[in-house]
Scaffold this motif. Sequence first.
Motif, PDB file in Angstrom:
ATOM      1  N   UNK A  55       9.804  15.370  -9.991  1.00 56.61           N
ATOM      2  CA  UNK A  55      10.860  15.327  -9.277  1.00 56.61           C
ATOM      3  C   UNK A  55      10.660  15.814  -7.790  1.00 56.61           C
ATOM      4  N   UNK A  56      10.041  16.779  -7.678  1.00 55.09           N
ATOM      5  CA  UNK A  56       9.692  17.155  -6.376  1.00 55.09           C
ATOM      6  C   UNK A  56       8.757  15.926  -5.473  1.00 55.09           C
ATOM      7  N   UNK A  57       7.734  15.545  -6.355  1.00 53.84           N
ATOM      8  CA  UNK A  57       6.984  14.405  -5.553  1.00 53.84           C
ATOM      9  C   UNK A  57       8.022  13.219  -5.351  1.00 53.84           C
ATOM     10  N   UNK A  58       8.853  12.724  -6.185  1.00 54.81           N
ATOM     11  CA  UNK A  58       9.968  11.792  -5.815  1.00 54.81           C
ATOM     12  C   UNK A  58      10.501  12.054  -4.691  1.00 54.81           C
ATOM     13  N   UNK A  59      10.903  13.129  -4.532  1.00 55.60           N
ATOM     14  CA  UNK A  59      11.760  13.838  -3.307  1.00 55.60           C
ATOM     15  C   UNK A  59      10.964  13.601  -1.944  1.00 55.60           C
ATOM     16  N   UNK A  60       9.784  13.985  -1.909  1.00 56.42           N
ATOM     17  CA  UNK A  60       8.869  13.827  -1.116  1.00 56.42           C
ATOM     18  C   UNK A  60       8.369  12.384  -0.712  1.00 56.42           C
ATOM     19  N   UNK A  61       8.119  11.667  -1.676  1.00 53.61           N
ATOM     20  CA  UNK A  61       7.908  10.391  -1.414  1.00 53.61           C
ATOM     21  C   UNK A  61       9.161   9.743  -0.628  1.00 53.61           C
ATOM     22  N   UNK A  62      10.228   9.915  -1.245  1.00 47.95           N
ATOM     23  CA  UNK A  62      11.423   9.176  -0.734  1.00 47.95           C
ATOM     24  C   UNK A  62      11.644   9.567   0.604  1.00 47.95           C
ATOM     25  N   UNK A  63      11.272  10.834   1.098  1.00 46.84           N
ATOM     26  CA  UNK A  63      11.511  11.169   2.509  1.00 46.84           C
ATOM     27  C   UNK A  63      10.481  10.628   3.389  1.00 46.84           C
ATOM     28  N   UNK A  64       9.170  10.538   2.819  1.00 44.56           N
ATOM     29  CA  UNK A  64       8.165   9.938   3.331  1.00 44.56           C
ATOM     30  C   UNK A  64       8.486   8.601   3.682  1.00 44.56           C
ATOM     31  N   UNK A  65       9.023   7.905   2.699  1.00 43.54           N
ATOM     32  CA  UNK A  65       9.211   6.418   2.923  1.00 43.54           C
ATOM     33  C   UNK A  65      10.510   6.175   3.924  1.00 43.54           C
ATOM     34  N   UNK A  66      11.235   6.991   3.915  1.00 45.64           N
ATOM     35  CA  UNK A  66      12.385   7.045   5.065  1.00 45.64           C
ATOM     36  C   UNK A  66      11.592   7.023   6.594  1.00 45.64           C
ATOM     37  N   UNK A  67      10.856   8.108   6.394  1.00 46.81           N
ATOM     38  CA  UNK A  67      10.026   8.201   8.066  1.00 46.81           C
ATOM     39  C   UNK A  67       9.178   7.163   8.156  1.00 46.81           C
ATOM     40  N   UNK A  68       8.554   6.558   7.028  1.00 46.31           N
ATOM     41  CA  UNK A  68       7.823   5.516   7.426  1.00 46.31           C
ATOM     42  C   UNK A  68       8.689   4.127   7.758  1.00 46.31           C
ATOM     43  N   UNK A  69       9.773   3.863   7.449  1.00 45.12           N
ATOM     44  CA  UNK A  69      10.700   2.677   7.621  1.00 45.12           C
ATOM     45  C   UNK A  69      11.181   2.706   8.876  1.00 45.12           C
ATOM     46  N   UNK A  70      11.823   4.300   9.374  1.00 47.84           N
ATOM     47  CA  UNK A  70      12.056   4.470  10.628  1.00 47.84           C
ATOM     48  C   UNK A  70      10.788   4.070  11.536  1.00 47.84           C
ATOM     49  N   UNK A  71       9.844   4.463  11.449  1.00 50.42           N
ATOM     50  CA  UNK A  71       8.685   4.200  12.223  1.00 50.42           C
ATOM     51  C   UNK A  71       8.291   2.813  12.198  1.00 50.42           C
TER      52      UNK A  71
ATOM     53  N   UNK B  67       0.831  -1.148  -0.011  1.00 54.09           N
ATOM     54  CA  UNK B  67      -0.011  -0.174   0.058  1.00 54.09           C
ATOM     55  C   UNK B  67       0.829   1.305   0.003  1.00 54.09           C
ATOM     56  N   UNK B  68       1.895   1.378   0.952  1.00 54.41           N
ATOM     57  CA  UNK B  68       2.668   2.529   0.801  1.00 54.41           C
ATOM     58  C   UNK B  68       3.321   2.714  -0.390  1.00 54.41           C
ATOM     59  N   UNK B  69       3.891   1.577  -1.018  1.00 50.76           N
ATOM     60  CA  UNK B  69       4.831   1.638  -2.431  1.00 50.76           C
ATOM     61  C   UNK B  69       3.822   2.040  -3.394  1.00 50.76           C
ATOM     62  N   UNK B  70       2.655   1.802  -3.565  1.00 52.54           N
ATOM     63  CA  UNK B  70       1.729   1.862  -4.753  1.00 52.54           C
ATOM     64  C   UNK B  70       1.324   3.527  -4.529  1.00 52.54           C
ATOM     65  N   UNK B  71       0.975   3.831  -3.308  1.00 50.06           N
ATOM     66  CA  UNK B  71       0.309   5.257  -2.946  1.00 50.06           C
ATOM     67  C   UNK B  71       1.615   6.252  -3.489  1.00 50.06           C
ATOM     68  N   UNK B  72       2.793   5.973  -3.014  1.00 49.08           N
ATOM     69  CA  UNK B  72       3.963   6.758  -3.495  1.00 49.08           C
ATOM     70  C   UNK B  72       4.385   6.975  -4.725  1.00 49.08           C
ATOM     71  N   UNK B  73       4.122   5.736  -5.570  1.00 51.66           N
ATOM     72  CA  UNK B  73       4.387   5.725  -6.877  1.00 51.66           C
ATOM     73  C   UNK B  73       3.233   6.467  -7.619  1.00 51.66           C
ATOM     74  N   UNK B  74       1.972   6.395  -7.148  1.00 49.57           N
ATOM     75  CA  UNK B  74       0.823   7.158  -7.877  1.00 49.57           C
ATOM     76  C   UNK B  74       1.289   8.580  -7.815  1.00 49.57           C
ATOM     77  N   UNK B  75       1.434   9.279  -6.387  1.00 48.60           N
ATOM     78  CA  UNK B  75       2.009  10.520  -6.345  1.00 48.60           C
ATOM     79  C   UNK B  75       2.999  10.823  -7.261  1.00 48.60           C
ATOM     80  N   UNK B  76       4.331  10.035  -7.446  1.00 42.37           N
ATOM     81  CA  UNK B  76       5.172  10.282  -8.564  1.00 42.37           C
ATOM     82  C   UNK B  76       4.466  10.533  -9.669  1.00 42.37           C
ATOM     83  N   UNK B  77       3.885   9.516 -10.242  1.00 48.17           N
ATOM     84  CA  UNK B  77       3.060   9.277 -11.682  1.00 48.17           C
ATOM     85  C   UNK B  77       2.279  10.753 -11.874  1.00 48.17           C
ATOM     86  N   UNK B  78       1.431  10.967 -10.927  1.00 49.49           N
ATOM     87  CA  UNK B  78       0.586  12.326 -10.910  1.00 49.49           C
ATOM     88  C   UNK B  78       1.424  13.480 -11.043  1.00 49.49           C
TER      89      UNK B  78
END
Lengths: 185, 409
Positions: free
Chosen positions: B356-372, B335-346
Amino acid sequence: MAVTYALASEAVFASAAVLILAGAVAVITVKNPVHAAISLITTLFGVAVAFVAQSADFLAAVQIIVYAGAIVVLFLFVIMFLGVDRTRVVSLEPLIGQRALAAVGVAITVAGLVALMWRSHWVTGAPSVSGHPLASGAGNVHQLGTAVFTTYLFAFEATAALLVIAVVGAVLLARREPSEEGSPS
Amino acid sequence: MSLASIDPLYHHGVTGVVLLIVLVRVVVGFAVLMGSVTLMIWFERKAISDMQSRIGPQRWGPFGILQTLADGIKLFFKEDLIPAEANRFVFKLAPYLSLVPALVTFSIVPVGGTLTIAGHPVMLQIANPPVGILVMLAMSGISVYGVMLAGWASGSKYPLLSSVRASAQMISYEAALGITIVTVILVTGSLSTHNIVTSQADGIWHWNVIRLGVVPFVVFWMAITAELNRPPFDVVEAESELVGGFNTEYSSLRFALFYLAEFMNTITMSAIIVTLFFGGPAGWVPPVSHLRWVFPIIWFVAKTVFFCWCFIWFRAALPRFRYDQVMDLGWKRLIPLSLGWMLVVAGFLIKPAWGLVMAAVVLMASVALATAFERGVAREGGPRSVLAPVGRRPLPGEVLRASSDEVEQ
């Protein structure tokens, strides 16, 4: 041509209405909770058919996906998990005066509906009466998207925030602290 | 709503010929699907037995191709049992609830291009509703009831466990499934399966599997395998834990209906994968006008058979997931992977810079999620599930050695 089309749409409306009403009556009269949930699905399907007849195709699809496909499944899930899937004695009244109050509520609602029908025309029926005509096909989704993300953006985001809060709250309530049960290893 | 916007067949009004064409289309679609289900069952049994160095069905017809027919006749003549504890009405209803969605979903799959029959343009798909691919989501939502109610109505412990598992699993993976479909809809700009296919017609680089990056396709493939309850996600029918799963108490024709629905769903979902990500009937067409309509159908069938074979291959090659692993994969990974990828595609669809901005945001969010996730696991005191991880349990060899060591001492 026009006459056949009107006839067909009336037949569709009639069958949808029968589905909705039969399902709804069964939900409250059937004794087994699982049967009631199945009747609820029937009602939701009828509503979806009515949506299609009003050329709100997208709403119909969402109706099936969200309500019939997810919410009633969760109802059934809870019914099965809690083991209340057996016929219950319904003569007991859990709250004193509940039945009488419910009867008063029903009377008020019915009176309100009758008053509404007296003073104004039917809200459902021909699409021209029910509001702005909807664009057919993909335009339908476009119209809905524009409404949700421009005019009603605040309401939409507020609903989303509410749902997230509800989910977080549910998780927090369902959580058990691991330290209470002692360390695992 | 004008009918012509749905299907060019209705351009000149609904006449008797048009109705006949629609009827023929439905009947042919049904017959072809039923025929291919019998072939699919044979194909699965034959392919699996090849992979396991067995012979498989060989008695009826050439290469045992009529085995399914023989099985069908056998099941037809078996006694139809209903357990005493069963809820009779729901018990009888459940097989149909799983068969009908499987049939309906196939109606939105475009099998080929557009033919001209008696002056009418005929699309080679049973229906092209404006909500298109949402019909598939709706039907997969309904097919949950087949499994769920079958397990409950059997009035038996193991089927009930299986049906609870099934409903949790199918609901979990439906989210990832829906989000990946959204990425496809974003690039197509339409819900209709016909438009999804025509937007991929300009060559292999326009197929959604490449156009969207491979990730949505992989997520969709995994989610659809889980939706189908096929191995390695078949915790619903884990015979070592649950006897036979939700259909333990079923026999005769009702069991056959479940069996039929399972394989029909496999074919339909392979066809849906081909439609969404591999251009459907798109492919090379020879410059001969008489063969122009045949080749799209051949391409479609070839691609679908390939994915059917992949499902069989998964079954032979992959061990079954544990139930908590299934839930982890669905909720924490897909679910997180598909959601992040959808944001990048959009983002990329608006402007590459936004992408590129969305990709950076998604990357940061995924790091935060992994830490959590990591913190959560650390707080729980290690990866503790209901079942201890298999790797930590002493293997039988070690236990034997330990006990023999004790004897020697």
